[in-house]
Design a protein around this motif. Structure first.
Motif: not given
Length: 622
Positions: A45-47, A57-59, A115-120
């Motif tokens: 997630i952090h990387a 960028l965003s996903i 990936l949704q966690t990454v995107a918030g």
């Protein structure tokens, strides 16, 4: 419109994320550097957040996302293996299968949730999600960033889905796989079994086994017996380099251990060494025996790759490609004109290979190669930190430092301190990609100091005394100190110390390991291993000018154009990522000075360091 590709490796060990813009590597990072958990296997997630931030960028902006292996093929291998060995392995089966049924069989859902966690939040657009095979990811990471227009590709590791070793060819047509060796027959798992039996941690301590090997004594009946036992009982090595393991001796296929301890004890006449116990000569001889067998196999595989492909160039990846002694044997065998090895050759590098496979194989983009330099940007692909992060140290720790307005003055002062025997943490620019510190997250020292190897191991790194240290040497000066045939910018080759720098050493085979360890072998003793070898990093002004200038300043002061370079961490800790990580490591150890960007921290000028917890317990021993 530019295409962006996100590569991910996760859920085994060394999770990582990589972002490409076309075929250009924008950023790459290991998850462990952010979480501070060595070999972190969780979703990166952090990387991922970091690499996306480098490009703003965003996903939803991505052309594709690539995961580094095929989970369904891996599950197929597990089921077929348990079936083949039944009724053995029932306990392992009960442990592994519920996790697969609950999570890993639904990898797409698992990845999208992460990936949704990454995107918030919920993703309004989901880019294509791709799953190249594990060894294709390794092969892509080796060939596409290499400087070669065409090359034979050799990948060797423990196991991917089914493959444990592959030989292929990379060219303008793409990557073609010619042959593979299938599980359970694996050179990587054979080496890991010895890592386990010698008391080190699997998937972490293999480099210790390699470092222990030079303490073995060839001219003894025990060493000869060990090597003969390996080749007669444990593994059948074929002429083409393929290996067949005698599974009566191994437990990794369906069990919870690497090998059957009782059968190994009967074969070698010594019980398995327990972790952290004293290292005795039988284990040193065992390490040398398996290292020599490994070198033999890798050279034979390289010869087979040359015959199959006809290429004059070789690229390598997979965990076994981090065995720099075996790599040097391939190089010196003269099988290929040129060799290039992916600096993140292990599973973290699979993230890069997956993204490159998406770019060049799935999308069909044109590969650009100048035939001279690689595309890794010196492997400096992680985050950099500006002076605002240093200012935060003042408020968090009441840290003090001296700022140098001229970098040349900082280099001269650092070189002076190093020449006087000081140990210095060196933190500059973008963090390295791969397991080696290459001069941006490094601990530096004077290689001429005969006490430095002992001091660094015991009072800075808090690790085993037998472990060697590597030199960073000016690329222009490498031939002065080492019999080196080529550049080694990623510390993936060993070379002998040149005769002009060696000292005469009395035969010490009967000595205790510590007595042999501290014998002076050269006038650069801190980087000279037991067998007069060194794992070399050649430093190039083109890829790391600041580090090159520091070593140049040390040369002007001392006449020696090299430094001791070890990773900026203590045993069990990931390499430092941020200035806060660096300052904590500096204050917890007996380092004398710390340099972050243009700021010099002196230990004696810092406020008293007080911690209420026993910090070393945070880091599991590797």
């Amino acid at each position: 419109m530019e295409n962006y590709y996100l590569g991910i490796s996760a859920f085994y060990h060394d999770s990582a994320a990589v972002l490409l813009r076309g075929g250009e590597i924008v950023a790459a990072a290991h998850e462990e550097r952010f979480t501070r958990i060595k070999h972190d296997q969780s979703f990166p997630i952090h990387a991922t957040r970091y690499v996306l931030s480098e490009a703003g960028l965003s996903i939803r902006d991505l052309t594709a996302i690539a995961f580094y292996d095929k989970p369904f093929l891996k599950f197929e291998r597990l089921l077929e293996t348990y079936h083949a060995f039944a009724p053995k392995g029932f306990q392992s089966f009960l442990s592994a299968i519920p996790i697969w049924i609950k999570e890993k069989l639904f990898m797409r859902n698992l990845l999208w949730d992460a990936l949704q966690t990454v995107a918030g939040g919920t993703l309004d657009r989901k880019p294509p999600l791709l799953f190249p095979e594990h060894h294709l990811s390794h092969a892509a990471s080796a060939f596409y960033p290499s400087p070669f227009h065409d090359a034979a590709i050799l990948t060797i590791d423990g196991v991917g889905e089914w493959a444990t070793t592959t030989i292929g060819m990379g060219s303008h047509k793409g990557i073609e796989m010619f042959s593979e060796l299938a599980f359970p027959h694996s050179l990587g798992l054979l080496y890991s079994a010895f890592t386990y039996y010698c008391g080190f941690k699997v998937n972490s301590g293999e480099y210790k086994l390699m470092g222990l090997a030079p303490y073995g004594i060839r001219d003894t009946d025990r060493f000869k017996r060990y090597k003969e036992a390996i080749l007669a009982e444990l593994v059948d090595v074929r002429e083409d380099g393929s290996v067949l393991l005698n599974m009566d001796y191994f437990d990794f296929a369906t069990g919870l251990r690497m090998c059957r301890d009782e059968k190994w004890e009967s074969l070698f006449g010594v019980p398995r060494r327990t972790s952290e116990s004293e290292l005795t000569q039988p284990f040193m001889d065992m390490a040398l025996a398996i290292q020599e067998v490994t070198e033999k196999v890798v050279v034979q595989l390289a010869r087979t790759a040359r015959r199959m492909t006809g290429s004059k160039n070789l690229v390598m990846a997979g965990g076994v490609a981090l065995n720099c002694v075996a790599n040097a044997k391939v190089q010196r065998a003269g099988v290929f004109d040129a060799i290039w090895i992916q600096p993140a050759a292990g599973d973290a590098g699979g993230a890069l290979g997956a993204a490159l496979a998406a770019c060049y194989i799935w999308k069909g983009e044109e590969r650009l190669s100048n035939g001279r330099s690689d595309a890794m940007k010196g492997a400096f692909l992680g985050p950099a930190y500006d002076d605002r992060e240093i200012e935060r140290l003042k408020y968090r720790y009441q840290a003090t430092w001296h700022h140098f307005s001229a970098y040349g003055c900082l280099c001269e002062e650092t070189a002076r301190l190093l020449s006087e025997g000081k140990v210095i943490g060196w933190f500059q620019g973008r963090m390295e990609w791969g397991p080696r510190a290459l001069g941006n997250r490094s601990i530096l020292a004077d290689p001429r100091n005969p006490e430095m190897q002992k001091r660094l191991n015991l009072k800075i790194k808090y690790r085993e005394s037998f472990r060697p240290f590597a030199p960073s040497v000016l690329a222009e000066e490498v031939g002065e100190y080492f019999d080196c045939l080529t550049d080694s910018p990623y510390m993936l080759l060993v070379a002998p110390v040149s005769q002009r720098h060696r000292l005469t050493v009395a035969s010490g085979d009967a000595m205790d390991i510590r007595d042999r360890l501290y014998q002076l072998r050269s006038d650069i003793p801190a980087v000279t291993h037991m067998d007069f070898s060194a794992r070399i990093q050649t430093v190039h002004r083109e890829t790391n000018e600041r580090y090159w200038l520091l070593i140049q300043a040390f040369k002007q002061r001392t006449g020696y154009g090299l430094l001791v370079n070890t990773s900026f961490n203590v045993r069990g800790e990931p390499i430092v990522c941020s200035p806060a990580d660096a300052y904590q490591c500096f204050m917890r150890t007996e380092m004398d000075y710390l340099v972050i960007n243009d700021c010099l921290f002196e230990k004696s000028s810092q406020p008293r360091w007080e911690e209420t917890k026993r910090w070393q317990q945070d880091f599991l021993l590797d």
